[in-house]
Each structure stands twice: as structure tokens, then as C-alpha cells.
Design an enzyme around this catalytic site. Structure first.
Site, short mmCIF file in Angstrom:
data_model
loop_
_atom_site.label_atom_id
_atom_site.label_comp_id
_atom_site.label_asym_id
_atom_site.label_seq_id
_atom_site.Cartn_x
_atom_site.Cartn_y
_atom_site.Cartn_z
N HIS A 49 0.72 -1.07 -0.05
CA HIS A 49 0.10 0.09 -0.12
C HIS A 49 0.83 1.28 -0.03
O HIS A 49 2.08 1.15 0.53
CB HIS A 49 -0.86 0.10 1.29
CG HIS A 49 -1.94 -0.81 1.10
ND1 HIS A 49 -1.95 -2.26 1.50
CD2 HIS A 49 -3.37 -0.55 0.57
CE1 HIS A 49 -3.30 -2.68 1.38
NE2 HIS A 49 -4.05 -1.98 0.91
N LYS B 208 -0.47 4.97 4.39
CA LYS B 208 -1.41 3.90 5.33
C LYS B 208 -1.05 3.81 6.78
O LYS B 208 0.18 3.62 7.02
CB LYS B 208 -1.56 2.59 4.66
CG LYS B 208 -2.58 1.83 5.36
CD LYS B 208 -2.95 0.56 4.50
CE LYS B 208 -3.84 -0.55 4.85
NZ LYS B 208 -5.06 0.13 5.09
N1 LIG Z 1 -12.51 -1.16 2.88
C1 LIG Z 1 -12.08 -0.73 1.76
O1 LIG Z 1 -12.44 -1.17 0.69
C2 LIG Z 1 -11.06 0.46 1.97
C3 LIG Z 1 -10.73 0.77 3.20
N2 LIG Z 1 -10.10 1.97 3.15
C4 LIG Z 1 -9.83 2.24 4.85
O2 LIG Z 1 -10.57 3.50 5.06
C5 LIG Z 1 -9.80 4.32 6.08
C6 LIG Z 1 -9.37 5.73 5.52
O3 LIG Z 1 -8.73 5.54 4.52
P1 LIG Z 1 -8.27 6.99 3.61
O4 LIG Z 1 -9.09 7.63 2.97
O5 LIG Z 1 -6.89 6.42 2.57
O6 LIG Z 1 -7.37 7.73 4.68
P2 LIG Z 1 -7.19 9.22 4.71
O7 LIG Z 1 -6.27 9.46 6.19
O8 LIG Z 1 -6.92 9.82 3.68
O9 LIG Z 1 -8.75 9.86 5.31
C7 LIG Z 1 -9.14 9.84 6.67
C8 LIG Z 1 -10.12 10.87 6.64
O10 LIG Z 1 -10.77 10.84 7.87
C9 LIG Z 1 -10.83 11.96 8.63
N3 LIG Z 1 -10.98 12.11 10.04
C10 LIG Z 1 -10.02 11.69 10.97
N4 LIG Z 1 -10.65 11.86 12.21
C11 LIG Z 1 -12.10 11.90 11.94
C12 LIG Z 1 -13.15 12.12 12.93
N5 LIG Z 1 -13.21 11.94 14.33
N6 LIG Z 1 -14.32 12.26 12.29
C13 LIG Z 1 -14.59 12.31 10.91
N7 LIG Z 1 -13.56 12.35 9.95
C14 LIG Z 1 -12.13 12.04 10.69
C15 LIG Z 1 -9.60 12.45 8.21
O11 LIG Z 1 -9.30 14.20 8.66
P3 LIG Z 1 -7.69 14.78 8.98
O12 LIG Z 1 -6.85 14.29 8.03
O13 LIG Z 1 -8.26 15.88 9.11
O14 LIG Z 1 -7.54 13.90 10.20
C16 LIG Z 1 -9.22 12.44 6.94
O15 LIG Z 1 -10.06 13.18 6.22
C17 LIG Z 1 -8.40 3.57 6.53
O16 LIG Z 1 -8.90 2.85 7.57
C18 LIG Z 1 -8.18 2.57 5.46
O17 LIG Z 1 -7.49 1.46 5.67
C19 LIG Z 1 -9.34 2.69 2.42
C20 LIG Z 1 -9.30 2.09 1.13
C21 LIG Z 1 -10.64 1.09 0.81
O1 LIG Z 2 -5.68 2.11 3.43
C1 LIG Z 2 -5.93 1.66 2.12
O2 LIG Z 2 -5.72 2.46 1.11
C2 LIG Z 2 -6.85 0.52 1.87
N1 LIG Z 2 -7.17 -0.35 2.95
C3 LIG Z 2 -8.00 -1.41 2.78
C4 LIG Z 2 -7.15 -2.24 3.77
O3 LIG Z 2 -6.51 -2.04 4.57
O4 LIG Z 2 -7.19 -3.68 3.44
C5 LIG Z 2 -8.36 -1.64 1.68
C6 LIG Z 2 -7.55 -1.27 0.51
O5 LIG Z 2 -6.48 -2.35 0.03
C7 LIG Z 2 -6.94 0.01 0.53
#
Ligand SMILES: NC(=O)C1=CN([C@@H]2O[C@H](COP(=O)(O)OP(=O)(O)OC[C@H]3O[C@@H](n4cnc5c(N)ncnc54)[C@H](OP(=O)(O)O)[C@@H]3O)[C@@H](O)[C@H]2O)C=CC1
Ligand SMILES: O=C(O)C1=N[C@H](C(=O)O)C[C@H](O)C1
Length: 269
Positions: A154, A158
Site C-alpha cells: 500500500h 497508510k
Molecule cells: N474497505 C475498503 O475497501 C477500503 C478501506 N480503506 C480504509 O479507510 C480508512 C480511510 O482511508 P483513507 O481515505 O486512505 O485515509 P485518509 O487518512 O486519507 O482519510 C481519513 C479521513 O478521516 C478524517 N477523520 C479523522 N478523524 C475523524 C473524525 N473523528 N471524524 C470524521 N473524520 C475524521 C481525516 O481527517 P484529518 O486528515 O483532518 O484527520 C481524513 O480526512 C482507512 O482505515 C483505510 O484502511 C481505504 C480504502 C479502501
Molecule cells: O488504506 C488503504 O488505502 C486501503 N485499505 C484497505 C485495507 O486495509 O485492506 C483496503 C485497500 O487495500 C486500500
């Protein structure tokens, strides 16, 4: 055709939040009611969309009043998900979450939430990983004695490791073999000596640059091996999966739902 699903996106300024908003802007199945992020995000109170059809929606850290939402899509972090869960349970709102890297107490709260709300969790919302998981279950059963290693890669921002998907793949294989990750996973090899213990499931992690998400399951025998893998090159695939899940989940009775159930129902139609 039911009325638009009244939706909030949580974690909206993040990588996944942005991918979701890009797709939701033109999706008439939804009415976007709230776009929520952390209180310290610089976008707070700024308009979410620009242009002629921008509307008045603004980023906020406050959850809407009761009765405003049908569903929440959450890709935030542990604190964000805990707040979303609290809101959804209090207000009887459906929750779709892809947030990974949760501790045991938040996992336990989610495990209990199905009594109060419709909940759909997935460590990976891509169709390809849903199929990979099925293939791995079959291979892990058929090649029961072969060594299994799960390798994931990743982007460098992450926060959790191994990825939620790697752990879910490991769990699917462990279930298929009648064991558990608690019993058989090996996350770190530094300091270990001696041959690889039979039946263990090894995890390896790569982090760097802009890798969207790659997972490989290696089933390694004597003189041959099977490699099953998935490579995401665009995070809109996860966003699209979560949006379909929210549309499918909104209005369902309280319960625990998963992507397999959604895909099966759609195939049957
Ligand atoms: N299941 C799936 O298919 C996937 C899962 N994921 C997961 O999703 C999650 C997010 O990933 P990603 O978008 O890359 O991460 P990012 O860090 O880019 O985004 C997370 C966001 O959440 C915000 N945030 C933090 N604290 C809070 C809060 N208390 N309330 C609301 N928002 C908050 C952050 O704001 P700030 O930056 O201001 O702290 C940021 O904008 C991770 O756990 C990742 O592993 C990701 C991709 C696919
Ligand atoms: O953090 C990410 O970007 C992603 N998180 C998910 C995971 O932890 O498996 C899914 C995806 O691979 C992207």
C-alpha cells in the site's frame, strides 16, 4: 424506485472521502445531507462542491439532527468510526464502513451493533477481492498442507499493517482450514529461529509511494506453488462498492450484512 437515500459521508476530506464525493455528486439515487470530517481539517465550513450546480453543502465536523439521514458511509479512522457508530445507533441509521485497523473494543462495539442498526462492514469493497477471497478459501482447502503467505502493498500514508484485506484473506483461509489467526498467524519473523512451523499463515507488508492496494496469497508446496492476487490501481473501485452497499443497505432491518450477501442477491435478480 424508492426516494433518494439521504446520506452522510464520514472521513470526507480523506483519500476515500474524496473518491466517494466525486461519484456521489452525479448519483441521483442519493441526497447528500452531510459531509463530515475531523474538527481540525482545514476544509471545515468550506463548500464541498464548486461550479454552477454546487449547492450549499459544506464540510462539517457536526452530525446532523435526528431524522435527517438514512445511511452513513464511513472511511475515516477509529475515532471517526466510533462517532459514526454512536450517531447511527442513537438514530437508527444504516452504516456502511470500510475503516480498518480497529482495536478490540471498537470491533466488539461493531459486533454488537447489528442488534440496533443495519451494518455492512468490509475490509475491501472491490469486486475483485470478493472473488479472490472465494478462490483462496477453495485453494486453502484443496492444498491444506501447503504453506500460506499473504503479501500486501500500500501507499506510504497508510496507518495500519497488515491491511484489513490481508487479515480478512488470512481469516478466510484459516476458517477454511478449521483454524484461527490467533493460533496460526505469524506477523513478525525477526528473532524466530528454526524451520517454518507447519500450518502457520505468514504476513508480509510493503509500504511506499502511491500504491493503491495490492494483495497476494502464495500457497507454496514442494516443487510448485499457486499464486492468487489482486491489484487495485484506482480507489474509485472501493468507493463504487461502498456506494452500492449503502444503496442496498438503506431501509433494511437491523442486522449484520456483508458484500457476499449483496452480490448474491444481485446475481439472483
Ligand atoms: N474497505 C475498503 O475497501 C477500503 C478501506 N480503506 C480504509 O479507510 C480508512 C480511510 O482511508 P483513507 O481515505 O486512505 O485515509 P485518509 O487518512 O486519507 O482519510 C481519513 C479521513 O478521516 C478524517 N477523520 C479523522 N478523524 C475523524 C473524525 N473523528 N471524524 C470524521 N473524520 C475524521 C481525516 O481527517 P484529518 O486528515 O483532518 O484527520 C481524513 O480526512 C482507512 O482505515 C483505510 O484502511 C481505504 C480504502 C479502501
Ligand atoms: O488504506 C488503504 O488505502 C486501503 N485499505 C484497505 C485495507 O486495509 O485492506 C483496503 C485497500 O487495500 C486500500
Amino acid at each position: 424506485m424508492h426516494p433518494p437515500v439521504r446520506l452522510a459521508v464520514n472521513g470526507a476530506t480523506g483519500r476515500m472521502g474524496r473518491a466517494l464525493l466525486e461519484l456521489l455528486r452525479d448519483d441521483s439515487r442519493f441526497e447528500l445531507k452531510a459531509v463530515i470530517t475531523s474538527a481540525h481539517a482545514r476544509q471545515i465550513n468550506t463548500p464541498v462542491f464548486t461550479g454552477d450546480d454546487a449547492g450549499t453543502l459544506r464540510y462539517s465536523s457536526a452530525w446532523p439532527a435526528p431524522g435527517v439521514l438514512d445511511a452513513v458511509i464511513d472511511f475515516s479512522g477509529s475515532a471517526g468510526l466510533a462517532a459514526a457508530l454512536e450517531y447511527c445507533e442513537t438514530n437508527g441509521v444504516a452504516l456502511v464502513t470500510g475503516t480498518t485497523g480497529l482495536d478490540a473494543s471498537l470491533t466488539q462495539r461493531l459486533d454488537n451493533a447489528h442488534q440496533r442498526i443495519p451494518l455492512l462492514r468490509a475490509a475491501n469493497f472491490s469486486l475483485g477481492v470478493a472473488v479472490l477471497t472465494r478462490l483462496l478459501r477453495e485453494a486453502a482447502t484443496a492444498l491444506r498442507d501447503w504453506d500460506l503467505e499473504i503479501v500486501e502493498a500500500h501507499h506510504g500514508r497508510k496507518e495500519d499493517a497488515p491491511s484489513g484485506t490481508a487479515l480478512a484473506l488470512g481469516k478466510a483461509a484459516a476458517d477454511a482450514r478449521g483454524t484461527t489467526l490467533e493460533h496460526d498467524a505469524v506477523y513478525v519473523r525477526e528473532g524466530l529461529t528454526g524451520p517454518r512451523p507447519a500450518g502457520t499463515i505468514g504476513f508480509a507488508v510493503v509500504r511506499g509511494g502511491d500504491i493503491v492496494g495490492e494483495h497476494q496469497a502464495l500457497l507454496i508446496g514442494q516443487g510448485e506453488r499457486v499464486e492468487l492476487g489482486h491489484r487495485a490501481t484506482d480507489r474509485s473501485i472501493f468507493a463504487r462498492g461502498a456506494i452500492e452497499a449503502a444503496y442496498w443497505l438503506a431501509g433494511k432491518p437491523a442486522g449484520n450484512y456483508d458484500l457476499d450477501a449483496m452480490l448474491a442477491e444481485r446475481r439472483a435478480k
